[in-house]
Scaffold this active site. Sequence first.
Site, mmCIF file in Angstrom:
data_model
loop_
_atom_site.group_PDB
_atom_site.id
_atom_site.type_symbol
_atom_site.label_atom_id
_atom_site.label_comp_id
_atom_site.label_asym_id
_atom_site.label_seq_id
_atom_site.Cartn_x
_atom_site.Cartn_y
_atom_site.Cartn_z
ATOM 1 N N VAL A 34 -0.122 -13.003 1.968
ATOM 2 C CA VAL A 34 -1.477 -12.506 2.189
ATOM 3 C C VAL A 34 -1.612 -11.072 1.678
ATOM 4 O O VAL A 34 -2.598 -10.706 1.030
ATOM 5 C CB VAL A 34 -1.855 -12.606 3.681
ATOM 6 C CG1 VAL A 34 -3.217 -11.961 3.935
ATOM 7 C CG2 VAL A 34 -1.867 -14.063 4.134
ATOM 8 N N CYS A 35 -0.616 -10.249 1.963
ATOM 9 C CA CYS A 35 -0.655 -8.851 1.515
ATOM 10 C C CYS A 35 -0.683 -8.756 -0.004
ATOM 11 O O CYS A 35 -1.347 -7.878 -0.573
ATOM 12 C CB CYS A 35 0.545 -8.092 2.065
ATOM 13 S SG CYS A 35 0.650 -8.087 3.864
ATOM 14 N N THR A 36 0.032 -9.633 -0.668
ATOM 15 C CA THR A 36 0.042 -9.638 -2.134
ATOM 16 C C THR A 36 -1.363 -9.854 -2.671
ATOM 17 O O THR A 36 -1.798 -9.160 -3.601
ATOM 18 C CB THR A 36 1.002 -10.722 -2.653
ATOM 19 O OG1 THR A 36 2.324 -10.436 -2.183
ATOM 20 C CG2 THR A 36 1.011 -10.776 -4.174
#
Length: 213
Positions: A45-47
């Site tokens: 998700v952070c990517t």
Amino acid sequence: MASLRLGDTAPDFEQASSQGPIRFHEWLGDSWGILFSHPADFTPVCTTELGLTAKLKDEFARRHVKVIALSVDSVESHGKWIPDINETQGTTVNFPIIADADRKVSELYDLIHPNANSTLTVRSLFVIDPAKKIRLIITYPASTGRNFDEILRVVDSLQLTDHHSVATPGNWKDGDDVVIVPSLQDPEVIQQKFPKGYKAVKPYLRLTPQPNR
């Protein structure tokens, strides 16, 4: 320390980042700022979030906003992760990622929530104005990526309402009608501020075309 609230001064700090040491208030200068934390490097998700942030560079610049990310991972970890973001998201990370290995910034901004995870930062975001005041705080669960359209929408609202005697209604987007604040009652002042007129749905609900930003 107690949790930060709207209107508080954003804590200053000096910390390492993917673009070298950051003195936060000095780095912000007279810009608006967005500080957002992510639980860990090399997470899916952070990517996507950091890739999206990079792609929105022009949108942030148009609003005079600087963005900066944070996690408890090291500078070395950030340096290894950034090529993955660039490759998978088709962009180039163009903002610093704070390396908060000692959790100094996480503690200042209350980003470690033991009931969620005792070691990783939650997915929080702060909008900070040029006076270094916190104007928005949003915290998402780790499993839910942020809606950056909403973040841009709130920045638009804050910047508009800072300079005009208006508030923005639910689901407002830039260009929609706005609400004249109830405290403004002088007819002459209203006429001066809102030459396009307004529609009084109720005495406390007066809609008017959005003033020029």
